[in-house]
Scaffold this active site. Structure first.
Site, PDB file in Angstrom:
ATOM      1  N   ASN A 102       0.832  -1.203   0.000  1.00 41.47           N
ATOM      2  CA  ASN A 102       0.000   0.000   0.000  1.00 41.47           C
ATOM      3  C   ASN A 102       0.866   1.251   0.000  1.00 41.47           C
ATOM      4  O   ASN A 102       1.975   1.256   0.527  1.00 41.47           O
ATOM      5  CB  ASN A 102      -0.908   0.016   1.246  1.00 41.47           C
ATOM      6  N   HIS A 119       5.860  -0.508  -2.764  1.00 45.61           N
ATOM      7  CA  HIS A 119       5.390   0.240  -3.939  1.00 45.61           C
ATOM      8  C   HIS A 119       5.415   1.739  -3.728  1.00 45.61           C
ATOM      9  O   HIS A 119       4.749   2.483  -4.450  1.00 45.61           O
ATOM     10  CB  HIS A 119       3.967  -0.217  -4.319  1.00 45.61           C
ATOM     11  N   CYS A 127      11.343  14.971  -8.651  1.00 49.08           N
ATOM     12  CA  CYS A 127      11.464  15.510 -10.018  1.00 49.08           C
ATOM     13  C   CYS A 127      12.076  14.434 -10.925  1.00 49.08           C
ATOM     14  O   CYS A 127      13.107  13.833 -10.590  1.00 49.08           O
ATOM     15  CB  CYS A 127      12.391  16.731  -9.996  1.00 49.08           C
ATOM     16  N   GLY A 186      -5.313  -9.004   3.106  1.00 46.32           N
ATOM     17  CA  GLY A 186      -5.983  -8.055   2.205  1.00 46.32           C
ATOM     18  C   GLY A 186      -5.255  -7.834   0.904  1.00 46.32           C
ATOM     19  O   GLY A 186      -5.167  -6.710   0.419  1.00 46.32           O
ATOM     20  N   THR A 187      -4.720  -8.941   0.318  1.00 47.85           N
ATOM     21  CA  THR A 187      -4.101  -8.771  -0.996  1.00 47.85           C
ATOM     22  C   THR A 187      -4.575  -9.875  -1.931  1.00 47.85           C
ATOM     23  O   THR A 187      -4.728 -11.026  -1.560  1.00 47.85           O
ATOM     24  CB  THR A 187      -2.560  -8.771  -0.920  1.00 47.85           C
TER      25      THR A 187
HETATM   26  C1  BV8 Z   1       8.303  -5.087 -12.144  1.00 47.38           C
HETATM   27  C2  BV8 Z   1       1.351   1.623  -7.905  1.00 47.38           C
HETATM   28  C3  BV8 Z   1      10.431  -5.477 -13.053  1.00 47.38           C
HETATM   29  C4  BV8 Z   1       1.174   2.555  -6.816  1.00 47.38           C
HETATM   30  C5  BV8 Z   1       1.180  -0.737  -8.172  1.00 47.38           C
HETATM   31  C6  BV8 Z   1       4.991  -6.412 -18.251  1.00 47.38           C
HETATM   32  C7  BV8 Z   1       6.002  -5.450 -18.108  1.00 47.38           C
HETATM   33  C8  BV8 Z   1       6.600  -5.204 -16.882  1.00 47.38           C
HETATM   34  C9  BV8 Z   1       6.184  -5.897 -15.764  1.00 47.38           C
HETATM   35  C10 BV8 Z   1       5.167  -6.815 -15.914  1.00 47.38           C
HETATM   36  C11 BV8 Z   1       4.579  -7.104 -17.126  1.00 47.38           C
HETATM   37  N1  BV8 Z   1       3.604  -8.049 -16.932  1.00 47.38           N
HETATM   38  C12 BV8 Z   1       3.572  -8.383 -15.638  1.00 47.38           C
HETATM   39  C13 BV8 Z   1       4.513  -7.661 -15.008  1.00 47.38           C
HETATM   40  C14 BV8 Z   1       4.816  -7.682 -13.643  1.00 47.38           C
HETATM   41  C15 BV8 Z   1       3.907  -6.642 -13.008  1.00 47.38           C
HETATM   42  C16 BV8 Z   1       2.734  -7.426 -12.477  1.00 47.38           C
HETATM   43  O1  BV8 Z   1       2.881  -8.119 -11.507  1.00 47.38           O
HETATM   44  N2  BV8 Z   1       1.568  -7.297 -13.143  1.00 47.38           N
HETATM   45  C17 BV8 Z   1       0.427  -8.083 -12.696  1.00 47.38           C
HETATM   46  C18 BV8 Z   1      -0.797  -7.163 -12.569  1.00 47.38           C
HETATM   47  C19 BV8 Z   1       0.210  -9.206 -13.688  1.00 47.38           C
HETATM   48  N3  BV8 Z   1       4.691  -6.056 -11.943  1.00 47.38           N
HETATM   49  C20 BV8 Z   1       5.370  -4.927 -12.180  1.00 47.38           C
HETATM   50  O2  BV8 Z   1       5.307  -4.273 -13.200  1.00 47.38           O
HETATM   51  C21 BV8 Z   1       6.259  -4.494 -11.034  1.00 47.38           C
HETATM   52  N4  BV8 Z   1       7.561  -4.167 -11.530  1.00 47.38           N
HETATM   53  O3  BV8 Z   1       7.941  -6.204 -12.385  1.00 47.38           O
HETATM   54  O4  BV8 Z   1       9.536  -4.569 -12.481  1.00 47.38           O
HETATM   55  C22 BV8 Z   1      10.423  -5.165 -14.499  1.00 47.38           C
HETATM   56  C23 BV8 Z   1      10.851  -3.898 -14.883  1.00 47.38           C
HETATM   57  C24 BV8 Z   1      10.854  -3.597 -16.247  1.00 47.38           C
HETATM   58  C25 BV8 Z   1      10.418  -4.560 -17.186  1.00 47.38           C
HETATM   59  C26 BV8 Z   1       9.972  -5.828 -16.753  1.00 47.38           C
HETATM   60  C27 BV8 Z   1       9.963  -6.116 -15.414  1.00 47.38           C
HETATM   61  C28 BV8 Z   1       5.693  -3.255 -10.363  1.00 47.38           C
HETATM   62  C29 BV8 Z   1       4.466  -3.649  -9.565  1.00 47.38           C
HETATM   63  C30 BV8 Z   1       3.951  -2.442  -8.797  1.00 47.38           C
HETATM   64  C31 BV8 Z   1       2.848  -1.804  -9.590  1.00 47.38           C
HETATM   65  N5  BV8 Z   1       2.295  -0.686  -8.858  1.00 47.38           N
HETATM   66  N6  BV8 Z   1       0.712   0.346  -7.614  1.00 47.38           N
HETATM   67  C32 BV8 Z   1      -0.280   2.892  -6.719  1.00 47.38           C
HETATM   68  O5  BV8 Z   1      -0.773   3.690  -7.533  1.00 47.38           O
HETATM   69  O6  BV8 Z   1      -0.884   2.302  -5.823  1.00 47.38           O
HETATM   70  S1  BV8 Z   1       0.372  -2.218  -8.015  1.00 47.38           S
HETATM   71  C33 BV8 Z   1      -1.092  -2.086  -7.198  1.00 47.38           C
HETATM   72  O7  BV8 Z   1      -1.536  -3.455  -6.996  1.00 47.38           O
HETATM   73  C34 BV8 Z   1      -1.003  -1.519  -5.787  1.00 47.38           C
HETATM   74  O8  BV8 Z   1       0.294  -1.106  -5.428  1.00 47.38           O
HETATM   75  C35 BV8 Z   1      -1.424  -2.670  -4.916  1.00 47.38           C
HETATM   76  O9  BV8 Z   1      -0.748  -2.627  -3.736  1.00 47.38           O
HETATM   77  C36 BV8 Z   1      -1.048  -3.821  -5.741  1.00 47.38           C
HETATM   78  C37 BV8 Z   1      -1.644  -5.123  -5.339  1.00 47.38           C
HETATM   79  O10 BV8 Z   1      -3.045  -4.969  -5.206  1.00 47.38           O
HETATM   80  P1  BV8 Z   1      -3.675  -5.419  -3.778  1.00 47.38           P
HETATM   81  O11 BV8 Z   1      -3.019  -4.613  -2.724  1.00 47.38           O
HETATM   82  O12 BV8 Z   1      -3.621  -6.900  -3.665  1.00 47.38           O
HETATM   83  O13 BV8 Z   1      -5.145  -4.897  -3.911  1.00 47.38           O
HETATM   84  P2  BV8 Z   1      -6.347  -5.623  -4.697  1.00 47.38           P
HETATM   85  O14 BV8 Z   1      -7.426  -4.611  -4.872  1.00 47.38           O
HETATM   86  O15 BV8 Z   1      -5.803  -6.345  -5.888  1.00 47.38           O
HETATM   87  O16 BV8 Z   1      -6.857  -6.743  -3.680  1.00 47.38           O
HETATM   88  C38 BV8 Z   1      -7.455  -6.357  -2.452  1.00 47.38           C
HETATM   89  C39 BV8 Z   1      -7.699  -7.637  -1.677  1.00 47.38           C
HETATM   90  O17 BV8 Z   1      -8.215  -7.301  -0.392  1.00 47.38           O
HETATM   91  C40 BV8 Z   1      -8.723  -8.551  -2.341  1.00 47.38           C
HETATM   92  O18 BV8 Z   1      -8.218  -9.878  -2.320  1.00 47.38           O
HETATM   93  C41 BV8 Z   1      -9.962  -8.419  -1.449  1.00 47.38           C
HETATM   94  O19 BV8 Z   1     -10.672  -9.641  -1.377  1.00 47.38           O
HETATM   95  C42 BV8 Z   1      -9.338  -8.118  -0.116  1.00 47.38           C
HETATM   96  N7  BV8 Z   1     -10.164  -7.342   0.812  1.00 47.38           N
HETATM   97  C43 BV8 Z   1     -11.041  -6.326   0.518  1.00 47.38           C
HETATM   98  N8  BV8 Z   1     -11.551  -5.842   1.673  1.00 47.38           N
HETATM   99  C44 BV8 Z   1     -10.975  -6.533   2.704  1.00 47.38           C
HETATM  100  C45 BV8 Z   1     -10.092  -7.490   2.160  1.00 47.38           C
HETATM  101  N9  BV8 Z   1      -9.381  -8.336   2.919  1.00 47.38           N
HETATM  102  C46 BV8 Z   1      -9.524  -8.234   4.265  1.00 47.38           C
HETATM  103  N10 BV8 Z   1     -10.340  -7.337   4.857  1.00 47.38           N
HETATM  104  C47 BV8 Z   1     -11.076  -6.470   4.111  1.00 47.38           C
HETATM  105  N11 BV8 Z   1     -11.893  -5.591   4.721  1.00 47.38           N
HETATM  106 ZN    ZN Z   2      14.227  19.073 -11.032  1.00 48.12          ZN
END
Ligand code: BV8
Ligand code: ZN
Length: 246
Positions: A102, A119, A127, A186-187
C-alpha cells in the site's frame, strides 16, 4: 463467530518473528477503495492507463488528478482496527515487521515501527529530471507540479514496469525468510515481485496465515485462512495472543 485454530495458537506460543504482508484490503475499512474488488478504482480505468510511466508522460494532468483524488481520500482516512492490532503485536513479540504494497501511509500513521513500502508512498514525490525530492505540499499551477529545474514532478510510487526499491525488497525478503509466522492480509496476490514473498515464506517453512474476505491465488499454500475482514479478524487473534502471553 471467528474461531482461532489450535495449530495457530500453538504457533503463536512458540514464535518470535512475525511478518505482516499487507495489500489494499487492510485499508478498505478505513474507506480507501481497493484496486480489483467490485468497488475497485481500477474497474473504471485500467492500471495500465494510470499507474505507468508512459501514461504519466502522455497525460500527466490525468494521472496527477488520480493521485490527488487518492491522496485526498488517504488524508481523510484513519488507520483502522486492523492496522492498530498489528502495532499491538509489537508488545508481545520481539520482532514484528510490516511489508506493505500500500502507498497510503496508514501503517506509519498507526505507529508500526518496522515498515517496508514495496510500492512507494503517496505522500512522497520527486522531479523526474533532477530527482529533487518534494515531500511537502506541491504547487499545482496548470494541474502539473513542476520542479525549479523545469522538470516534471511525479509521485514516488512504483508503477507497472518499474523496479521496486532495492533495499525495501531485499529487507522484505530477509524478514520473510526468517519469519516464524507470515500473515498475508488483504491482498489479491497478483502483483509481482511482491506476491512472490508468499512463496518465499513457504519455501523457508514459515507458518502462513491468510486474512481476506475472499479466497485468492495463494489461499491454497496457506496453513490457516480466515475468510473475514482484517479489522475484525486481527483483533480476535490479538485477544488470543494476550491470553497466551498473560
Ligand atoms: C516489475 C502503484 C520489473 C502505486 C502498483 C509487463 C512489463 C513489466 C512488468 C510486468 C509485465 N507483466 C507483468 C509484469 C509484472 C507486473 C505485475 O505483476 N503485473 C500483474 C498485474 C500481472 N509487476 C510490475 O510491473 C512491477 N515491476 O515487475 O519490475 C520489471 C521492470 C521492467 C520490465 C519488466 C519487469 C511493479 C508492480 C507495482 C505496480 N504498482 N501500484 C499505486 O498507484 O498504488 S500495483 C497495485 O496493486 C497496488 O500497489 C497494490 O498494492 C497492488 C496489489 O493490489 P492489492 O493490494 O492486492 O489490492 P487488490 O485490490 O488487488 O486486492 C485487495 C484484496 O483485499 C482482495 O483480495 C480483497 O478480497 C481483499 N479485501 C477487501 N476488503 C478486505 C479485504 N481483505 C480483508 N479485509 C477487508 N476488509
Ligand atoms: Zn528538477
Amino acid at each position: 463467530m471467528i474461531e482461532i485454530p489450535s495449530k495457530l495458537i500453538d504457533k503463536l506460543q512458540t514464535s518470535e518473528k512475525i511478518v505482516f504482508f499487507t495489500g489494499a484490503g487492510i485499508s478498505a475499512e478505513s474507506g480507501i477503495p481497493t484496486f480489483r474488488g467490485e468497488d475497485g478504482i481500477w474497474n473504471k480505468l485500467s492500471p495500465e492507463e494510470l499507474a505507468n510511466f508512459n501514461a504519466f508522460m502522455k497525460n500527466p494532468k490525468m494521472v496527477w488528478e488520480w493521485y490527488q483524488y487518492r491522496r485526498k481520500i488517504t488524508h481523510n482516512s484513519q488507520p483502522n482496527a486492523g492496522h492498530l492490532a498489528i502495532v499491538e503485536f509489537e508488545k508481545y513479540f520481539p520482532e514484528v515487521t510490516v511489508i506493505t504494497q500500500n502507498v497510503d501511509n496508514l501503517h506509519r500513521r498507526a505507529g508500526s515501527k518496522i515498515i517496508y513500502e514495496l510500492h512507494g508512498n503517496i505522500e512522497k514525490n520527486y522531479c523526474i529530471k533532477c530527482k529533487k525530492r518534494y515531500d511537502e505540499d506541491l504547487n499545482f499551477e496548470d494541474g502539473i507540479p513542476k520542479c525549479e529545474c523545469g522538470g516534471l514532478i511525479r509521485p514516488d510510487v512504483v508503477w507497472f514496469g518499474e523496479y521496486l526499491p532495492v533495499d525495501q525488497l531485499r529487507k522484505s525478503e530477509e524478514a520473510t525468510i526468517s519469519s516464524d509466522i507470515f500473515f498475508v492480509i488483504g491482498t489479491s496476490a497478483v502483483v509481482y515481485p511482491a506476491a512472490g514473498l508468499v512463496y518465499t515464506a513457504r519455501q523457508y517453512g514459515s507458518f502462513i496465515v491468510e486474512i481476506n474476505i475472499d479466497s485468492t491465488e495463494v489461499s491454497k499454500i496457506c496453513d490457516v485462512t480466515f475468510q473475514g475482514k482484517a479489522g475484525e479478524v486481527l483483533p480476535k487473534i490479538l485477544d488470543e495472543v494476550r491470553k497466551i502471553k498473560s
